[in-house]
Design a protein around this motif. Structure first.
Motif, mmCIF file in Angstrom:
data_model
loop_
_atom_site.group_PDB
_atom_site.id
_atom_site.type_symbol
_atom_site.label_atom_id
_atom_site.label_comp_id
_atom_site.label_asym_id
_atom_site.label_seq_id
_atom_site.Cartn_x
_atom_site.Cartn_y
_atom_site.Cartn_z
ATOM 1 N N ARG A 102 53.387 26.430 78.419
ATOM 2 C CA ARG A 102 53.470 25.625 79.652
ATOM 3 C C ARG A 102 53.031 24.181 79.381
ATOM 4 N N GLY A 103 51.929 24.034 78.650
ATOM 5 C CA GLY A 103 51.452 22.692 78.326
ATOM 6 C C GLY A 103 52.442 21.915 77.484
ATOM 7 N N PHE A 104 53.030 22.575 76.498
ATOM 8 C CA PHE A 104 53.997 21.923 75.618
ATOM 9 C C PHE A 104 55.244 21.512 76.391
ATOM 10 N N VAL A 105 55.804 22.451 77.160
ATOM 11 C CA VAL A 105 57.045 22.179 77.887
ATOM 12 C C VAL A 105 56.842 21.064 78.920
ATOM 13 N N THR A 106 55.743 21.096 79.622
ATOM 14 C CA THR A 106 55.464 20.055 80.616
ATOM 15 C C THR A 106 55.359 18.688 79.953
ATOM 16 N N ALA A 107 54.596 18.611 78.880
ATOM 17 C CA ALA A 107 54.420 17.332 78.185
ATOM 18 C C ALA A 107 55.713 16.867 77.535
ATOM 19 N N ARG A 108 56.478 17.790 76.946
ATOM 20 C CA ARG A 108 57.743 17.402 76.322
ATOM 21 C C ARG A 108 58.708 16.869 77.370
ATOM 22 N N GLY A 109 58.737 17.487 78.533
ATOM 23 C CA GLY A 109 59.597 16.991 79.600
ATOM 24 C C GLY A 109 59.246 15.567 79.982
ATOM 25 N N SER A 110 57.967 15.287 80.094
ATOM 26 C CA SER A 110 57.514 13.935 80.405
ATOM 27 C C SER A 110 57.891 12.974 79.285
ATOM 28 N N TRP A 111 57.680 13.399 78.057
ATOM 29 C CA TRP A 111 58.011 12.557 76.907
ATOM 30 C C TRP A 111 59.503 12.270 76.862
ATOM 31 N N MET A 112 60.339 13.290 77.098
ATOM 32 C CA MET A 112 61.792 13.110 77.055
ATOM 33 C C MET A 112 62.252 12.123 78.132
ATOM 34 N N ARG A 113 61.642 12.143 79.299
ATOM 35 C CA ARG A 113 62.025 11.206 80.355
ATOM 36 C C ARG A 113 61.737 9.764 79.945
ATOM 37 N N ASN A 114 60.745 9.574 79.084
ATOM 38 C CA ASN A 114 60.369 8.221 78.673
ATOM 39 C C ASN A 114 60.899 7.828 77.302
ATOM 40 N N ALA A 115 61.401 8.792 76.530
ATOM 41 C CA ALA A 115 61.796 8.510 75.149
ATOM 42 C C ALA A 115 63.153 7.847 75.030
ATOM 43 N N GLY A 116 63.993 8.016 75.994
ATOM 44 C CA GLY A 116 65.323 7.444 75.912
ATOM 45 C C GLY A 116 66.308 8.429 75.304
ATOM 46 N N ASN A 117 67.516 7.988 75.145
ATOM 47 C CA ASN A 117 68.604 8.860 74.708
ATOM 48 C C ASN A 117 68.723 9.002 73.200
ATOM 49 N N SER A 120 67.785 13.626 69.928
ATOM 50 C CA SER A 120 68.745 14.703 70.151
ATOM 51 C C SER A 120 68.031 15.927 70.712
ATOM 52 N N GLY A 121 68.794 16.805 71.287
ATOM 53 C CA GLY A 121 68.229 18.031 71.836
ATOM 54 C C GLY A 121 67.827 17.834 73.280
ATOM 55 N N SER A 122 68.078 18.824 74.052
ATOM 56 C CA SER A 122 67.755 18.707 75.463
ATOM 57 C C SER A 122 66.474 19.454 75.798
ATOM 58 N N HIS A 123 65.915 19.084 76.905
ATOM 59 C CA HIS A 123 64.719 19.764 77.372
ATOM 60 C C HIS A 123 65.051 21.211 77.726
ATOM 61 N N GLU A 124 66.236 21.439 78.237
ATOM 62 C CA GLU A 124 66.648 22.798 78.590
ATOM 63 C C GLU A 124 66.681 23.703 77.369
ATOM 64 N N GLU A 125 67.113 23.162 76.234
ATOM 65 C CA GLU A 125 67.122 23.952 74.988
ATOM 66 C C GLU A 125 65.706 24.340 74.597
ATOM 67 N N THR A 126 64.776 23.426 74.741
ATOM 68 C CA THR A 126 63.375 23.724 74.428
ATOM 69 C C THR A 126 62.844 24.817 75.346
ATOM 70 N N VAL A 127 63.156 24.713 76.626
ATOM 71 C CA VAL A 127 62.722 25.729 77.582
ATOM 72 C C VAL A 127 63.288 27.090 77.194
ATOM 73 N N GLN A 128 64.550 27.133 76.786
ATOM 74 C CA GLN A 128 65.168 28.397 76.369
ATOM 75 C C GLN A 128 64.472 28.972 75.133
ATOM 76 N N VAL A 129 64.148 28.125 74.178
ATOM 77 C CA VAL A 129 63.445 28.585 72.972
ATOM 78 C C VAL A 129 62.084 29.162 73.354
ATOM 79 N N VAL A 130 61.371 28.474 74.229
ATOM 80 C CA VAL A 130 60.058 28.946 74.663
ATOM 81 C C VAL A 130 60.182 30.297 75.362
ATOM 82 N N HIS A 131 61.195 30.444 76.203
ATOM 83 C CA HIS A 131 61.399 31.736 76.881
ATOM 84 C C HIS A 131 61.649 32.849 75.868
ATOM 85 N N ARG A 132 62.427 32.550 74.830
ATOM 86 C CA ARG A 132 62.668 33.567 73.786
ATOM 87 C C ARG A 132 61.379 33.902 73.040
#
Length: 159
Positions: A102-117, A120-132
């Motif tokens: 939860r801590g990683f996904v929350t922080a990564r989401g915040s980082w991705m919003r500020n990191a720019g385009n 590569s890789g989407s936040h949704e992919e990270t969430v899917q990996v974490v769920h697995r």
């Protein structure tokens, strides 16, 4: 296993380290790892996510360490020692793999919003990996194979 691939490409590891963290030498590696372990993004992101981002900083610390091993900047014994340095801060902050995730996904989401385009890789992919990883039916997940408490008793660290 430090690296998930059967064959490690040192050039790709060096390029990844240089592009993602401006690491080009063992010296810059150790400087970056020190920063991630002592300060990292915790102060910058704490107000945005509501808590210090220890999981994000140490998730990156571990990834950088693995890439540095693949790049040839550190040997196996040094890699295990660096990974051992991540145990206490993570274990003291998170009581479960779920809490760490939860801590990683929350922080990564915040980082991705500020990191720019450019990343590569989407936040949704990270969430899917974490769920697995957290899926109790996923017997190949290291998070299912290894209880979080076991990180205190690694049998892979050299004496």
């Amino acid at each position: 296993m430090f690296y998930p691939l059967k064959r490690v490409n040192p050039t790709n590891c060096r390029v990844s380290l240089q592009q993602s963290c401006d690491i080009t030498s063992p010296e810059s590696l150790h400087s970056t790892l020190h920063w991630l372990s002592s300060e990292g993004h915790r102060r910058q992101m704490a107000s945005a996510v509501g808590h210090p981002t220890v999981a994000w900083d140490f998730g990156r610390y571990i990834t950088v360490t693995r890439l540095a091993f693949g790049a040839g900047f550190i040997g196996e014994a040094g890699t295990w020692q660096l990974l051992a340095n991540a145990v206490a801060p993570v274990a003291q902050t998170y009581s479960s793999w779920q809490a760490f995730a939860r801590g990683f996904v929350t922080a990564r989401g915040s980082w991705m919003r500020n990191a720019g385009n450019e990343w590569s890789g989407s936040h949704e992919e990270t969430v899917q990996v974490v769920h697995r990883l957290l899926d109790p039916t996923n017997s190949s997940s290291l998070w299912q194979q290894v209880p979080r408490e076991a990180i205190h008793h690694s049998d892979h660290m050299p004496a």
